[in-house]
Design an enzyme around this catalytic site. Structure first.
Site, PDB file in Angstrom:
ATOM      1  CG  MET A  63     -89.758 -36.619 -17.492  1.00 46.42           C
ATOM      2  SD  MET A  63     -87.950 -36.535 -17.538  1.00 46.42           S
ATOM      3  CE  MET A  63     -87.697 -35.940 -19.203  1.00 46.42           C
ATOM      4  CG  ASN A  64     -95.693 -34.526 -17.043  1.00 46.61           C
ATOM      5  OD1 ASN A  64     -95.918 -35.679 -16.725  1.00 46.61           O
ATOM      6  ND2 ASN A  64     -96.226 -33.514 -16.409  1.00 46.61           N
ATOM      7  CG  ASP A  65     -94.848 -30.445 -15.479  1.00 44.06           C
ATOM      8  OD1 ASP A  65     -95.113 -30.777 -16.634  1.00 44.06           O
ATOM      9  OD2 ASP A  65     -95.670 -29.944 -14.708  1.00 44.06           O
ATOM     10  CD  GLN A  81     -95.629 -34.342 -11.897  1.00 49.18           C
ATOM     11  OE1 GLN A  81     -96.773 -34.708 -12.088  1.00 49.18           O
ATOM     12  NE2 GLN A  81     -95.093 -34.380 -10.688  1.00 49.18           N
ATOM     13  CG  PHE A 121    -100.367 -33.440 -10.197  1.00 48.10           C
ATOM     14  CD1 PHE A 121    -100.248 -34.775 -10.552  1.00 48.10           C
ATOM     15  CD2 PHE A 121    -101.419 -32.710 -10.742  1.00 48.10           C
ATOM     16  CE1 PHE A 121    -101.147 -35.378 -11.444  1.00 48.10           C
ATOM     17  CE2 PHE A 121    -102.322 -33.291 -11.631  1.00 48.10           C
ATOM     18  CZ  PHE A 121    -102.194 -34.622 -11.979  1.00 48.10           C
ATOM     19  CB  SER A 122     -95.623 -29.845 -10.877  1.00 52.23           C
ATOM     20  OG  SER A 122     -95.275 -30.578 -12.019  1.00 52.23           O
ATOM     21  NE  ARG A 186    -102.370 -28.488 -12.618  1.00 59.51           N
ATOM     22  CZ  ARG A 186    -103.555 -28.504 -13.199  1.00 59.51           C
ATOM     23  NH1 ARG A 186    -104.636 -28.804 -12.503  1.00 59.51           N
ATOM     24  NH2 ARG A 186    -103.685 -28.211 -14.491  1.00 59.51           N
ATOM     25  CG  ASP A 187     -98.508 -27.056 -11.051  1.00 59.02           C
ATOM     26  OD1 ASP A 187     -98.629 -28.237 -10.659  1.00 59.02           O
ATOM     27  OD2 ASP A 187     -98.886 -26.676 -12.171  1.00 59.02           O
ATOM     28  CD  GLU A 238    -101.140 -27.188 -16.627  1.00 58.22           C
ATOM     29  OE1 GLU A 238    -101.896 -28.069 -16.201  1.00 58.22           O
ATOM     30  OE2 GLU A 238    -100.388 -27.363 -17.605  1.00 58.22           O
ATOM     31  CD1 TRP A 324     -99.446 -29.970 -20.906  1.00 57.91           C
ATOM     32  CD2 TRP A 324     -99.707 -32.186 -20.906  1.00 57.91           C
ATOM     33  NE1 TRP A 324     -98.965 -30.442 -19.698  1.00 57.91           N
ATOM     34  CE2 TRP A 324     -99.113 -31.799 -19.671  1.00 57.91           C
ATOM     35  CE3 TRP A 324     -99.963 -33.545 -21.120  1.00 57.91           C
ATOM     36  CZ2 TRP A 324     -98.781 -32.722 -18.681  1.00 57.91           C
ATOM     37  CZ3 TRP A 324     -99.623 -34.460 -20.120  1.00 57.91           C
ATOM     38  CH2 TRP A 324     -99.034 -34.045 -18.927  1.00 57.91           C
TER      39      TRP A 324
END
Ligand code: FRU
Length: 523
Positions: A63-65, A81, A121-122, A186-187, A238, A324
């Protein structure tokens, strides 16, 4: 009853029986994925070494964001994520968990999985209450997710849901914001801007933020950009976030905050967040004058990609509690990645007249308090004091110190044979710090160990407040009512569960100290 009639009745009974059994069979088979994945979360033991007990983690895998955070129909939704297939970054999908109190989370099925256009993605989720988008039936609204499709290029796409975010339909006209030729693009974060009566999208492009506007949530036009000449630029920007807050609680004086994460090049090394205070008129973000120094969101190493819940009248955010630099190497299994505690964000003016973003753990966390393990008032400390018979791995410390002659004072948490994580205040150099050099397992990555420092002055010249949450594998420190925050993971050995208080170079007064045992969210 005649024989004929008897036969008719019994065959009817048989037919009804067959129909009921078939309906039951179809219903229970209907969504095999649901059954399988609910089982996965409910089968997890959550008592593995280092498994957080009051921070969200997926039952297993990467898992990330945090993504798409929204409060909807009485529930907090946390998408994130997630790689449902492994414990490394990859197959990026949106995992999904819900909570009614911000503390106890229930993991649901994966909400969105990669498709022919790339990984998911996010992004963010908003409530389209009145069917402004026209994507729903009649007046019944629903949820709209904006996400980055990460394939050969990154572009912004939309999906909508009528079942509270469990399943999503991707919009036929995607992408809604095509890639203009920028590699890192992105994001998307979408919000309603009351004054200009427009929907606003902000996203990151390289190392700046771009703003777009829309009337119907589907068609977007470019508005402006921010960042080329402001803030830290040691890495790619980001996961942006934008909100308006009253200053010192005064509803007549509001300011806008733009938070942007950056990887690498942050204050503690690797990935971290910075924020800007200014004004947003529905088109442009304008930084307040005199903001030349970077304002860091958190001075620890593990607080990244913060996102606030949409559809709320206060700002509560959560971040991914990792970095990261070494996220792929942390020694946990079968999950990899945890969320921070939810924090309420405010704007306050400090003793020096500086406007600061403050973060406080949400009040709902008090419900996890178990036994009060320690209580002290007006005690003078000179040297070290271990707290006898203390053996806890999940607890909360609420302390107020009065600075006397001591050069340094604080706590040693997760203490054991040759191990300790120090949370201290250096009164010679005026900083709050967390030292995790000897916190346990640190050798999985050369950048994991270290001392992380946040500049902080005593309040009124002599008061230092520390609010600390220690979980199985993290230490979150809120200094002086959340004016400065340090979030760090730790991986202590089994048995490293002692606690002591210390002062070096003279006395410090413990004005008040309370330590609470914290219950597990899994119970
Ligand atoms: C931030 C980030 C985002 C991206 C996502 C991919 O941690 O790199 O920019 O959308 O993670 O998982």
């Amino acid at each position: 009853m005649t024989k004929k009639r008897q036969l008719l009745v019994s065959s009817m009974v048989i037919v009804v029986f067959i129909v009921v059994v078939s309906i039951w069979y179809v219903l229970q088979k209907e969504d095999p994925k649901q059954i399988e994945e609910t089982t996965e979360a409910s089968q997890a033991s959550y008592d593995e070494t280092w498994r957080p007990q009051f921070h969200y983690t997926p039952a297993k895998n990467w898992m990330n964001d945090p993504n798409g955070m929204v409060y909807y129909k009485g529930k907090y939704h946390l998408f994130y994520q997630h790689n449902p297939k492994g414990d490394q970054f990859g197959n990026m999908s949106w995992g999904h968990a819900v909570s009614e109190d911000l503390i106890h989370w229930k993991e649901l099925d994966v909400a969105m999985e990669p498709d022919e256009n790339g990984m998911i993605f996010s992004g963010s989720v908003v409530v389209d209450e009145d069917n402004t988008s026209g994507l729903f039936q009649g007046d019944e609204g629903g949820l709209i997710a904006y996400y980055t499709s990460a394939g050969d290029v990154q572009d912004q796409r939309l999906a909508y849901s009528t079942d509270e975010g469990k399943t999503w339909t991707k919009y036929e006209g995607n992408p809604i914001v095509p890639n203009p030729g920028i590699k890192d693009f992105r994001d998307p974060v979408v919000m309603w801007h009351e004054d200009s009566e427009k929907w606003i999208m902000l996203l990151v492009a390289g190392d700046k933020v771009m703003f777009y506007g829309s009337d119907n949530m589907v068609d977007w036009s470019y508005l402006s950009e921010f960042g080329s000449d402001h803030g830290a630029h040691g890495g790619v920007w980001e996961t942006p976030e934008l909100f308006e807050l009253p200053v010192d609680g005064n509803q007549d004086q509001k300011k806008w905050v733009l938070q942007v994460d950056m990887n690498p090049g942050s204050i503690a090394g690797g990935s971290g967040g910075q924020y800007f205070i200014g004004d947003f008129d529905g088109k442009e973000f304008k930084l307040d004058r005199g903001q030349t120094e970077t304002k860091w969101t958190d001075y620890g190493k593990d607080f990244y990609a913060t996102q606030a819940f949409n559809n709320m009248d206060k700002v509560i955010w959560i971040a991914w509690m990792s970095n990261w630099q070494y996220a792929a190497d942390i020694p946990t299994s079968p999950w990899r990645g945890a969320m921070s505690l939810p924090r309420e964000v405010s704007l306050t003016t400090n003793d020096r007249g500086e406007m600061l973003l403050t973060q406080q753990p949400v009040k709902e966390l008090d419900d996890l308090r178990g036994e009060k393990l320690i209580e002290m008032e007006n005690r003078t400390l000179d040297g070290s004091m271990s707290l006898p018979e203390f053996d806890e791995r999940t607890y909360e410390i609420v302390a107020t110190f009065r600075v006397d002659e001591a050069d340094e004072f604080g706590f040693k948490v997760a203490q054991g044979e040759g191990e300790e994580t120090i949370v201290g205040y250096d009164d010679q150099n005026n900083y709050l710090f967390t030292d995790r050099n000897n916190s346990g397992v640190t050798d999985f990555h050369p950048e994991f160990g270290g001392v992380f420092r946040a500049p902080m002055e005593a309040m009124d010249g002599y008061t230092i407040k520390l609010h600390i949450y220690v979980d199985e594998s993290s230490v979150e420190v809120f200094g002086n009512n959340g004016q400065k925050v340090l979030t760090n993971q730790i991986f202590p050995s089994e048995g490293s569960d002692d606690l002591s208080i210390y002062s070096y170079g003279g006395n410090v007064t413990i004005e008040s100290l309370e330590v609470y045992d914290l219950e597990s969210m899994h119970e």
